[in-house]
Design a protein around this motif. Structure first.
Motif, PDB file in Angstrom:
ATOM      1  N   LEU A  87       0.823  -1.210   0.000  1.00  0.00           N
ATOM      2  CA  LEU A  87       0.000   0.000   0.000  1.00  0.00           C
ATOM      3  C   LEU A  87       0.855   1.257   0.000  1.00  0.00           C
ATOM      4  CD1 LEU A  87      -2.610  -1.264   2.603  1.00  0.00           C
ATOM      5  CD2 LEU A  87      -2.834  -1.234   0.121  1.00  0.00           C
ATOM      6  N   ASP A  88       1.950   1.238   0.752  1.00  0.00           N
ATOM      7  CA  ASP A  88       2.843   2.405   0.818  1.00  0.00           C
ATOM      8  C   ASP A  88       3.457   2.718  -0.537  1.00  0.00           C
ATOM      9  OD1 ASP A  88       2.394   2.850   3.524  1.00  0.00           O
ATOM     10  OD2 ASP A  88       4.087   1.589   4.157  1.00  0.00           O
ATOM     11  N   GLU A  89       3.925   1.694  -1.240  1.00  0.00           N
ATOM     12  CA  GLU A  89       4.584   1.945  -2.528  1.00  0.00           C
ATOM     13  C   GLU A  89       3.602   2.432  -3.591  1.00  0.00           C
ATOM     14  OE1 GLU A  89       4.888  -2.535  -4.511  1.00  0.00           O
ATOM     15  OE2 GLU A  89       6.542  -1.795  -3.292  1.00  0.00           O
ATOM     16  N   ASN A  90       2.308   2.224  -3.370  1.00  0.00           N
ATOM     17  CA  ASN A  90       1.289   2.713  -4.311  1.00  0.00           C
ATOM     18  C   ASN A  90       0.505   3.896  -3.756  1.00  0.00           C
ATOM     19  OD1 ASN A  90       1.411   0.788  -6.662  1.00  0.00           O
ATOM     20  ND2 ASN A  90       1.255  -0.650  -4.962  1.00  0.00           N
ATOM     21  N   LYS A  91       1.001   4.454  -2.634  1.00  0.00           N
ATOM     22  CA  LYS A  91       0.423   5.656  -2.014  1.00  0.00           C
ATOM     23  C   LYS A  91      -1.076   5.511  -1.719  1.00  0.00           C
ATOM     24  CE  LYS A  91       3.842   8.741  -4.070  1.00  0.00           C
ATOM     25  NZ  LYS A  91       4.668   7.812  -4.784  1.00  0.00           N
ATOM     26  N   LEU A  92      -1.435   4.376  -1.118  1.00  0.00           N
ATOM     27  CA  LEU A  92      -2.831   4.130  -0.758  1.00  0.00           C
ATOM     28  C   LEU A  92      -3.009   4.340   0.746  1.00  0.00           C
ATOM     29  CD1 LEU A  92      -3.326   0.935  -2.909  1.00  0.00           C
ATOM     30  CD2 LEU A  92      -4.311   3.164  -3.354  1.00  0.00           C
ATOM     31  N   ASN A  93      -4.112   4.961   1.126  1.00  0.00           N
ATOM     32  CA  ASN A  93      -4.380   5.288   2.521  1.00  0.00           C
ATOM     33  C   ASN A  93      -5.050   4.114   3.231  1.00  0.00           C
ATOM     34  OD1 ASN A  93      -4.944   6.530   4.953  1.00  0.00           O
ATOM     35  ND2 ASN A  93      -6.686   7.674   4.153  1.00  0.00           N
ATOM     36  N   TYR A  94      -4.429   3.601   4.290  1.00  0.00           N
ATOM     37  CA  TYR A  94      -4.995   2.476   5.038  1.00  0.00           C
ATOM     38  C   TYR A  94      -5.165   2.787   6.522  1.00  0.00           C
ATOM     39  CZ  TYR A  94       0.006   1.795   5.842  1.00  0.00           C
ATOM     40  OH  TYR A  94       1.324   1.983   6.149  1.00  0.00           O
ATOM     41  N   THR A  95      -4.871   4.012   6.930  1.00  0.00           N
ATOM     42  CA  THR A  95      -5.045   4.372   8.343  1.00  0.00           C
ATOM     43  C   THR A  95      -6.446   4.931   8.560  1.00  0.00           C
ATOM     44  OG1 THR A  95      -4.057   6.536   7.912  1.00  0.00           O
ATOM     45  CG2 THR A  95      -2.595   4.829   8.751  1.00  0.00           C
ATOM     46  N   LYS A  96      -7.234   4.223   9.322  1.00  0.00           N
ATOM     47  CA  LYS A  96      -8.614   4.592   9.640  1.00  0.00           C
ATOM     48  C   LYS A  96      -9.444   4.965   8.405  1.00  0.00           C
ATOM     49  CE  LYS A  96      -7.358   6.148  14.222  1.00  0.00           C
ATOM     50  NZ  LYS A  96      -7.256   7.232  15.169  1.00  0.00           N
ATOM     51  N   PRO A  97      -9.598   4.026   7.472  1.00  0.00           N
ATOM     52  CA  PRO A  97     -10.391   4.339   6.273  1.00  0.00           C
ATOM     53  C   PRO A  97     -11.873   4.515   6.612  1.00  0.00           C
ATOM     54  CG  PRO A  97      -9.851   2.022   6.320  1.00  0.00           C
ATOM     55  CD  PRO A  97      -9.134   2.648   7.481  1.00  0.00           C
ATOM     56  N   VAL A  98     -12.491   5.508   5.987  1.00  0.00           N
ATOM     57  CA  VAL A  98     -13.917   5.768   6.200  1.00  0.00           C
ATOM     58  C   VAL A  98     -14.752   4.923   5.242  1.00  0.00           C
ATOM     59  CG1 VAL A  98     -15.713   7.529   6.196  1.00  0.00           C
ATOM     60  CG2 VAL A  98     -13.420   8.111   6.999  1.00  0.00           C
ATOM     61  N   SER A  99     -14.400   4.983   3.967  1.00  0.00           N
ATOM     62  CA  SER A  99     -15.124   4.171   2.971  1.00  0.00           C
ATOM     63  C   SER A  99     -14.106   3.475   2.067  1.00  0.00           C
ATOM     64  CB  SER A  99     -16.080   5.045   2.154  1.00  0.00           C
ATOM     65  OG  SER A  99     -15.356   6.098   1.544  1.00  0.00           O
ATOM     66  N   PRO A 100     -13.539   2.358   2.549  1.00  0.00           N
ATOM     67  CA  PRO A 100     -12.506   1.665   1.772  1.00  0.00           C
ATOM     68  C   PRO A 100     -13.048   1.053   0.487  1.00  0.00           C
ATOM     69  CG  PRO A 100     -13.110   0.379   3.700  1.00  0.00           C
ATOM     70  CD  PRO A 100     -13.837   1.688   3.801  1.00  0.00           C
ATOM     71  N   LYS A 101     -12.243   1.148  -0.585  1.00  0.00           N
ATOM     72  CA  LYS A 101     -12.616   0.552  -1.878  1.00  0.00           C
ATOM     73  C   LYS A 101     -12.429  -0.960  -1.857  1.00  0.00           C
ATOM     74  CE  LYS A 101     -13.501   3.741  -5.086  1.00  0.00           C
ATOM     75  NZ  LYS A 101     -14.771   3.842  -5.725  1.00  0.00           N
ATOM     76  N   PHE A 102     -11.379  -1.416  -1.132  1.00  0.00           N
ATOM     77  CA  PHE A 102     -11.133  -2.858  -1.076  1.00  0.00           C
ATOM     78  C   PHE A 102     -10.395  -3.226   0.208  1.00  0.00           C
ATOM     79  CE2 PHE A 102      -7.367  -1.145  -3.163  1.00  0.00           C
ATOM     80  CZ  PHE A 102      -6.305  -1.917  -2.699  1.00  0.00           C
ATOM     81  N   LEU A 103     -10.421  -4.531   0.500  1.00  0.00           N
ATOM     82  CA  LEU A 103      -9.676  -5.109   1.610  1.00  0.00           C
ATOM     83  C   LEU A 103      -8.446  -5.791   1.036  1.00  0.00           C
ATOM     84  CD1 LEU A 103      -9.382  -6.337   4.571  1.00  0.00           C
ATOM     85  CD2 LEU A 103     -10.672  -8.266   3.682  1.00  0.00           C
ATOM     86  N   LEU A 104      -7.288  -5.487   1.609  1.00  0.00           N
ATOM     87  CA  LEU A 104      -6.063  -6.211   1.273  1.00  0.00           C
ATOM     88  C   LEU A 104      -5.736  -7.076   2.483  1.00  0.00           C
ATOM     89  CD1 LEU A 104      -3.591  -6.775  -0.539  1.00  0.00           C
ATOM     90  CD2 LEU A 104      -2.442  -4.879   0.626  1.00  0.00           C
ATOM     91  N   ALA A 105      -5.616  -8.382   2.272  1.00  0.00           N
ATOM     92  CA  ALA A 105      -5.393  -9.295   3.390  1.00  0.00           C
ATOM     93  C   ALA A 105      -4.671 -10.548   2.936  1.00  0.00           C
ATOM     94  CB  ALA A 105      -6.737  -9.681   4.024  1.00  0.00           C
ATOM     95  N   SER A 106      -4.141 -11.256   3.925  1.00  0.00           N
ATOM     96  CA  SER A 106      -3.676 -12.617   3.672  1.00  0.00           C
ATOM     97  C   SER A 106      -4.838 -13.509   4.102  1.00  0.00           C
ATOM     98  CB  SER A 106      -2.396 -12.900   4.477  1.00  0.00           C
ATOM     99  OG  SER A 106      -2.661 -12.865   5.860  1.00  0.00           O
ATOM    100  N   CYS A 107      -4.599 -14.760   4.350  1.00  0.00           N
ATOM    101  CA  CYS A 107      -5.658 -15.649   4.819  1.00  0.00           C
ATOM    102  C   CYS A 107      -5.033 -16.745   5.662  1.00  0.00           C
ATOM    103  CB  CYS A 107      -6.433 -16.237   3.645  1.00  0.00           C
ATOM    104  SG  CYS A 107      -5.447 -17.315   2.585  1.00  0.00           S
ATOM    105  N   GLU A 108      -5.856 -17.527   6.319  1.00  0.00           N
ATOM    106  CA  GLU A 108      -5.342 -18.671   7.072  1.00  0.00           C
ATOM    107  C   GLU A 108      -5.016 -19.806   6.107  1.00  0.00           C
ATOM    108  OE1 GLU A 108      -4.418 -18.764  10.133  1.00  0.00           O
ATOM    109  OE2 GLU A 108      -5.275 -16.856  10.762  1.00  0.00           O
ATOM    110  N   ASN A 109      -5.980 -20.151   5.254  1.00  0.00           N
ATOM    111  CA  ASN A 109      -5.787 -21.236   4.299  1.00  0.00           C
ATOM    112  C   ASN A 109      -6.696 -21.079   3.089  1.00  0.00           C
ATOM    113  OD1 ASN A 109      -5.326 -22.902   7.184  1.00  0.00           O
ATOM    114  ND2 ASN A 109      -3.829 -23.259   5.578  1.00  0.00           N
TER     115      ASN A 109
END
Length: 200
Positions: A87-109
């Motif tokens: 997110l940092d290298e693409n200048k995307l805001n992830y601190t306290k988003p009000v209306s996020p466009k998408f979720l970036l996550a890993s997963c368990e399995n």
């Protein structure tokens, strides 16, 4: 050999084709490898699958997903510090988003028999699937592929020993089905991209 066998042929003398066509429907079919089974079911559920050989490709493909959806300069939901570099290298805001466009996550399995993604509170905190953004980008590895949910729960138990995560859930449907039946009741449909990194 009796006369009837000579005329009518032996009862057990069945050609290979006939034998295959009369196979018992209750016997299990030949099992696909876990990775193939997952890809087949994941795509059937409407997921978008992107295979990556290395971390450089993960960064490139993530940028391609952003370009495809015009997700630059938007807010993103992400609870995992290890993913903040994307997110940092693409200048995307992830601190306290009000209306996020998408979720970036890993997963368990990754669950092969359903083509679903298994999450816990480590990735999505206490959010229910319907509380997450409609768009999700998952970064996972090939070593996270498992046969079924039972294997996934066993893996969570082994991985976290005593400090078990809460809110364990799966997301299975990645496009709206034409005809909903009771199996889809209460399910949350997500537009999901999977960046799968080869690590085996």
């Amino acid at each position: 050999m009796s006369l009837f066998k000579k005329i009518f042929g032996a009862v057990n003398d069945v050609s290979g084709e006939e034998r295959n066509s009369d196979s018992n429907p209750f016997l299990p079919e030949e099992q696909l490898p876990v990775d193939e089974l997952f890809m087949l079911n994941f795509k059937k559920n409407g997921g978008k699958f992107i295979y990556c050989d290395n971390l450089t490709e993960v960064h490139e493909q993530f940028l391609n997903v952003l370009e495809e959806n015009d997700w630059f300069e938007c807010e993103v939901m992400c609870f995992e510090p290890k993913l903040h570099v994307l997110l940092d290298e693409n200048k995307l805001n992830y601190t306290k988003p009000v209306s996020p466009k998408f979720l970036l996550a890993s997963c368990e399995n990754l669950i092969a028999d359903e083509g679903s993604i298994l999450f816990s509170s480590n990735q999505i905190k206490q959010n229910k699937p319907n509380e997450l953004p409609a768009n999700i980008v998952i970064v996972a590895t090939t070593s996270q592929l498992l046969g079924n949910k039972s294997d996934g729960l066993r893996e969570i138990k082994k991985k976290y020993d005593k400090d078990y995560p809460t809110n364990i859930t799966t997301i299975k449907y990645f496009e709206k089905v034409k005809e909903e039946d009771f199996l889809h009741y209460g399910s949350s449909v997500k537009n999901l991209y999977l960046l799968l990194l080869e690590d085996l």
